[in-house]
Write an enzyme that holds these catalytic residues in place. Structure first.
Site, short mmCIF file in Angstrom:
data_model
loop_
_atom_site.label_atom_id
_atom_site.label_comp_id
_atom_site.label_asym_id
_atom_site.label_seq_id
_atom_site.Cartn_x
_atom_site.Cartn_y
_atom_site.Cartn_z
CG HIS A 224 1.63 23.79 39.13
ND1 HIS A 224 1.98 22.76 38.55
CD2 HIS A 224 1.14 23.21 40.55
CE1 HIS A 224 1.77 22.03 39.16
NE2 HIS A 224 1.57 21.75 40.20
N GLY B 43 -4.39 15.76 29.75
CA GLY B 43 -2.53 16.12 28.99
C GLY B 43 -1.79 15.99 30.21
CB SER C 55 3.40 13.17 32.86
OG SER C 55 3.69 14.39 33.47
CG ASN D 120 -2.19 11.45 28.21
OD1 ASN D 120 -1.21 11.77 26.78
ND2 ASN D 120 -1.07 12.20 28.94
N1 APR Z 1 -3.46 15.97 24.04
C1 APR Z 1 -3.10 15.17 25.16
N2 APR Z 1 -2.37 15.40 25.60
C2 APR Z 1 -1.09 15.60 25.19
C3 APR Z 1 -0.82 15.92 24.20
C4 APR Z 1 -2.08 16.82 23.04
N3 APR Z 1 -2.45 16.94 21.70
N4 APR Z 1 0.20 16.26 23.81
C5 APR Z 1 0.63 15.60 25.18
N5 APR Z 1 0.40 15.50 25.71
C6 APR Z 1 0.31 14.70 27.02
C7 APR Z 1 1.68 14.02 26.99
O1 APR Z 1 1.57 12.78 26.65
C8 APR Z 1 2.13 14.01 28.21
O2 APR Z 1 1.10 12.82 29.11
O3 APR Z 1 0.79 15.98 27.43
C9 APR Z 1 1.65 15.65 29.69
C10 APR Z 1 2.44 16.35 28.93
O4 APR Z 1 2.74 16.04 30.45
P1 APR Z 1 3.98 17.00 30.97
O5 APR Z 1 5.14 17.85 30.45
O6 APR Z 1 4.58 16.42 32.24
O7 APR Z 1 3.18 18.15 31.90
P2 APR Z 1 2.67 18.20 33.41
O8 APR Z 1 1.63 16.93 33.11
O9 APR Z 1 1.07 19.49 33.33
O10 APR Z 1 3.81 19.07 33.91
C11 APR Z 1 2.88 19.08 35.12
O11 APR Z 1 5.23 19.63 36.17
O12 APR Z 1 6.89 20.52 35.43
C12 APR Z 1 5.60 20.60 36.11
O13 APR Z 1 5.08 22.70 36.73
C13 APR Z 1 5.42 22.29 35.65
O14 APR Z 1 2.18 21.94 35.42
C14 APR Z 1 3.55 21.28 35.28
C15 APR Z 1 3.97 19.86 36.15
#
Ligand code: APR
Length: 273
Positions: free
Chosen positions: A119, A205, A207, A231
């Site tokens: 991204h 980490g 979603s 996660n």
């Molecule tokens: N260790 C591991 N995982 C964690 C932690 C931690 N300390 N804290 C939170 N999480 C998990 C949450 O449970 C969640 O499943 O990290 C995940 C974050 O999910 P999102 O906020 O949806 O982030 P991400 O999956 O990277 O989003 C994907 O969406 O908005 C777009 O471009 C943006 O790259 C991003 C994409």
């Protein structure tokens, strides 16, 4: 964290070629907000439609530019966590391909080489009109006037004007992939090739809600490659994982990826305790 049983530790220890797919949770314990965590995620505070789309940029380039610059300066103040460092150290013992959805540079600052920033990056910039790259040293942190490190700024980004492209004068934008935009050329091909070559895929980490990144663990599962998810919560990818570690990455990864001689003895479970 009792789900680091000997079988899982052996799976990580014996893997020779691994692909790591990381998301915002990888950087959460460094202080970088995730996107969707309730209450603290970026999308709980701001609307992605207003900040992370080409339409948002067209409507108010200054607002979008200021928000990304503020995020870049915040990240510059933070440091890689023990999870980033564990992945970097793993590369001393196995071939590790890091594929990240994150736009921060914490994997690199921990010592990893990143195969693909699916991204984009907070620290790469390009002209929004002619696509010419724009040198990041002219943007992140340094003020054009004083050259001194600017303070990362208050809790809310101050409005700043995007610099002008040196080739065509158009406004410079962050080289981040906005919703509805294509991923950087070749990024998914490199990521898919790494998954195909892996004997273990570690998903940390994320979603698993955003495509095409979220399809990578399914590609592994379809090939019978073991998928391990780290996660604290269940995700859309959990059903496709062979193993899950319900913990934060900064706690779990140093233990999961510890070199064999560094590992605390794991008590055998069951009757033979
Ligand atoms: N260790 C591991 N995982 C964690 C932690 C931690 N300390 N804290 C939170 N999480 C998990 C949450 O449970 C969640 O499943 O990290 C995940 C974050 O999910 P999102 O906020 O949806 O982030 P991400 O999956 O990277 O989003 C994907 O969406 O908005 C777009 O471009 C943006 O790259 C991003 C994409």
């Amino acid at each position: 964290m009792d789900d680091l049983d000997p079988e899982l530790l052996e799976l990580a220890r014996s893997a020779r070629t691994v692909t790591v797919l990381s998301g915002a949770g990888m950087s959460a314990e460094s202080g970088v907000p995730t996107f969707r965590d309730a209450g603290t995620g970026l999308w709980a505070r701001w609307s992605p439609e207003e900040l992370a789309t080409p339409e948002a940029w067209d409507a108010d380039p200054e607002l979008v530019w200021s928000w990304y610059l503020w995020r870049a300066r915040q990240v510059r103040r933070l440091r890689p966590n023990a999870g980033h460092r564990a992945i970097a150290r793993w590369a001393e013992r196995a071939r590790v391909h890091v594929v990240t959805q994150n736009v921060d540079d914490l994997h690199e600052r921990a010592g990893s080489t990143v195969l693909a920033h699916l991204h984009g990056s907070l620290f790469a910039f390009r002209c929004s009109v002619c696509d010419a790259p724009f040198p990041d040293r002219l943007v992140t942190g340094l003020s054009a006037r004083t050259g001194r490190e600017r303070s990362p700024g208050p809790e809310e980004p101050a409005r700043e004007r995007p610099p002008a492209c040196r080739a065509c004068g158009g406004p410079v934008r962050p080289a981040v992939v906005w919703f509805g935009e294509l991923l950087p050329e070749g990024a998914m091909d490199r990521a898919a090739s790494a998954v195909a070559a892996a004997d273990l895929v570690l998903v940390v980490g994320t979603s698993g809600l955003v495509q095409p990144a979220a399809s990578l663990p399914l590609l592994a599962a379809g090939r019978g490659t073991p998928v391990v998810e780290v996660n604290p919560e269940d995700t859309a990818l959990t059903p496709h994982a062979d193993r899950t570690v319900r913990a934060g990455s900064a706690e779990a990864l140093p233990r999961l990826l510890a070199p064999p001689d560094d590992r605390p003895a794991v008590r055998p479970t069951g009757a033979d305790r």
